[in-house]
Design a protein around this motif. Structure first.
Motif, PDB file in Angstrom:
ATOM      1  N   VAL A   1      43.375  13.938 -26.329  1.00  0.00           N
ATOM      2  CA  VAL A   1      44.599  13.132 -26.365  1.00  0.00           C
ATOM      3  C   VAL A   1      44.501  12.164 -27.535  1.00  0.00           C
ATOM      4  O   VAL A   1      43.728  11.209 -27.513  1.00  0.00           O
ATOM      5  N   GLY A   2      45.264  12.428 -28.576  1.00  0.00           N
ATOM      6  CA  GLY A   2      45.251  11.586 -29.771  1.00  0.00           C
ATOM      7  C   GLY A   2      46.210  10.417 -29.615  1.00  0.00           C
ATOM      8  O   GLY A   2      47.280  10.551 -29.051  1.00  0.00           O
TER       9      GLY A   2
ATOM     10  N   VAL B   1      39.390  15.440 -20.185  1.00  0.00           N
ATOM     11  CA  VAL B   1      40.177  14.699 -21.177  1.00  0.00           C
ATOM     12  C   VAL B   1      39.276  13.854 -22.067  1.00  0.00           C
ATOM     13  O   VAL B   1      38.358  13.180 -21.589  1.00  0.00           O
ATOM     14  N   ILE B   2      39.535  13.907 -23.353  1.00  0.00           N
ATOM     15  CA  ILE B   2      38.911  12.954 -24.281  1.00  0.00           C
ATOM     16  C   ILE B   2      40.030  12.269 -25.053  1.00  0.00           C
ATOM     17  O   ILE B   2      40.855  12.929 -25.697  1.00  0.00           O
ATOM     18  N   ILE B   3      40.072  10.964 -24.976  1.00  0.00           N
ATOM     19  CA  ILE B   3      41.059  10.211 -25.735  1.00  0.00           C
ATOM     20  C   ILE B   3      40.489   9.979 -27.144  1.00  0.00           C
ATOM     21  O   ILE B   3      39.308   9.683 -27.299  1.00  0.00           O
ATOM     22  N   VAL B   4      41.320  10.190 -28.136  1.00  0.00           N
ATOM     23  CA  VAL B   4      40.867  10.121 -29.535  1.00  0.00           C
ATOM     24  C   VAL B   4      41.605   8.987 -30.242  1.00  0.00           C
ATOM     25  O   VAL B   4      42.803   9.063 -30.488  1.00  0.00           O
TER      26      VAL B   4
ATOM     27  N   THR C   1      35.943   8.910 -24.093  1.00  0.00           N
ATOM     28  CA  THR C   1      36.663   8.307 -25.212  1.00  0.00           C
ATOM     29  C   THR C   1      35.905   8.525 -26.510  1.00  0.00           C
ATOM     30  O   THR C   1      34.687   8.350 -26.551  1.00  0.00           O
ATOM     31  N   ALA C   2      36.639   8.914 -27.542  1.00  0.00           N
ATOM     32  CA  ALA C   2      36.071   9.042 -28.893  1.00  0.00           C
ATOM     33  C   ALA C   2      36.831   8.109 -29.829  1.00  0.00           C
ATOM     34  O   ALA C   2      38.060   8.137 -29.874  1.00  0.00           O
ATOM     35  N   CYS C   3      36.080   7.258 -30.545  1.00  0.00           N
ATOM     36  CA  CYS C   3      36.689   6.348 -31.517  1.00  0.00           C
ATOM     37  C   CYS C   3      35.981   6.529 -32.847  1.00  0.00           C
ATOM     38  O   CYS C   3      34.750   6.540 -32.894  1.00  0.00           O
TER      39      CYS C   3
ATOM     40  N   VAL D   1      33.014   3.672 -24.519  1.00  0.00           N
ATOM     41  CA  VAL D   1      33.311   4.608 -25.618  1.00  0.00           C
ATOM     42  C   VAL D   1      32.100   5.528 -25.742  1.00  0.00           C
ATOM     43  O   VAL D   1      31.028   5.101 -26.157  1.00  0.00           O
ATOM     44  N   GLU D   2      32.266   6.782 -25.335  1.00  0.00           N
ATOM     45  CA  GLU D   2      31.143   7.720 -25.330  1.00  0.00           C
ATOM     46  C   GLU D   2      30.813   8.232 -26.720  1.00  0.00           C
ATOM     47  O   GLU D   2      29.667   8.579 -27.005  1.00  0.00           O
ATOM     48  N   TYR D   3      31.819   8.341 -27.574  1.00  0.00           N
ATOM     49  CA  TYR D   3      31.599   8.864 -28.928  1.00  0.00           C
ATOM     50  C   TYR D   3      32.160   7.884 -29.948  1.00  0.00           C
ATOM     51  O   TYR D   3      33.369   7.682 -30.031  1.00  0.00           O
ATOM     52  N   THR D   4      31.263   7.259 -30.707  1.00  0.00           N
ATOM     53  CA  THR D   4      31.679   6.303 -31.743  1.00  0.00           C
ATOM     54  C   THR D   4      31.251   6.833 -33.102  1.00  0.00           C
ATOM     55  O   THR D   4      30.083   7.188 -33.290  1.00  0.00           O
TER      56      THR D   4
END
Ligand code: IMP
Ligand code: MG
Length: 174
Positions: free
Chosen positions: A37-38, A93-96, A123-125, A139-142
């Motif tokens: 989800v962008g 779901v991964i929010i981007v 969550t990826a930021c 935030v799992e992916y930074t």
């Protein structure tokens, strides 16, 4: 005159995104479909490069939320301008997102999406400014942790400008 100073080059960004994509793919079982989800507009370029680095089954959706407008400080008020097209119930779901600054926007979006019963939620930021955090957000992916500077480019704007830059730059006056 407003100047920009490069903070992260296009090459550095591309390399890091390939690393993030690999991390994500490792974390989900083979054959699992991941629903990304962008968050528009800032996250559009990160999303485009992230999915091109992934070879697992991926589906996409976008949300648009109100941003700072012409200001550079967060009001904490989040307005959903465009909601998702499809239901996230039962999906991975991964929010981007482009950047987590105070965390207020992400906090709101995480609560909103988690309430819709996804199978898993992460969550990826691309960028994080931890020194500015007002609320704790997972935030799992930074991509990159940066200092407290207002940055533009690679999707991020100042008054809707600079989103097209293929690199991240610090905005300053000279
Ligand atoms: P928040 O303060 O974490 O709620 O951040 C809200 C939004 O502000 C982010 O999703 C970005 O769109 C925008 N934002 C935060 N910091 C910056 C920046 O340094 N440059 C451009 N946009 C930013
Ligand atoms: Mg954003």
């Amino acid at each position: 005159m407003t100047t920009t100073t490069v903070m992260l080059t296009a090459d550095q960004i591309q390399k890091r995104i390939r690393g993030l994509a690999a991390e994500i793919e490792q974390d989900y079982g083979a054959g699992e479909e991941i629903h990304l989800v962008g968050v528009l507009k800032g996250g559009f370029m990160f999303m485009a490069d992230l999915v091109r680095s992934m070879s697992t089954r991926v589906t996409l959706d976008f949300m648009a939320v109100s941003s700072y407008g012409k200001e550079t400080t967060s009001s904490g008020q989040v307005r959903v301008l465009k909601d998702l097209d499809s239901n996230v119930e039962g999906r991975h779901v991964i929010i981007v997102e482009d950047i987590v600054d105070t965390g207020l926007t992400l906090h709101y979006l995480q609560d909103l999406l988690k309430a819709r019963a996804p199978r898993s939620f992460r969550t990826a930021c691309l960028l994080s400014k931890p020194s500015r955090r007002k609320v704790n957000v997972a935030v799992e992916y930074t991509g990159f942790t940066i200092e407290d500077k207002f940055v533009v480019g690679y999707g991020l704007d100042y008054a809707e400008k600079y989103r097209n830059l293929p690199y991240i730059a610090v905005l300053g006056d000279s």
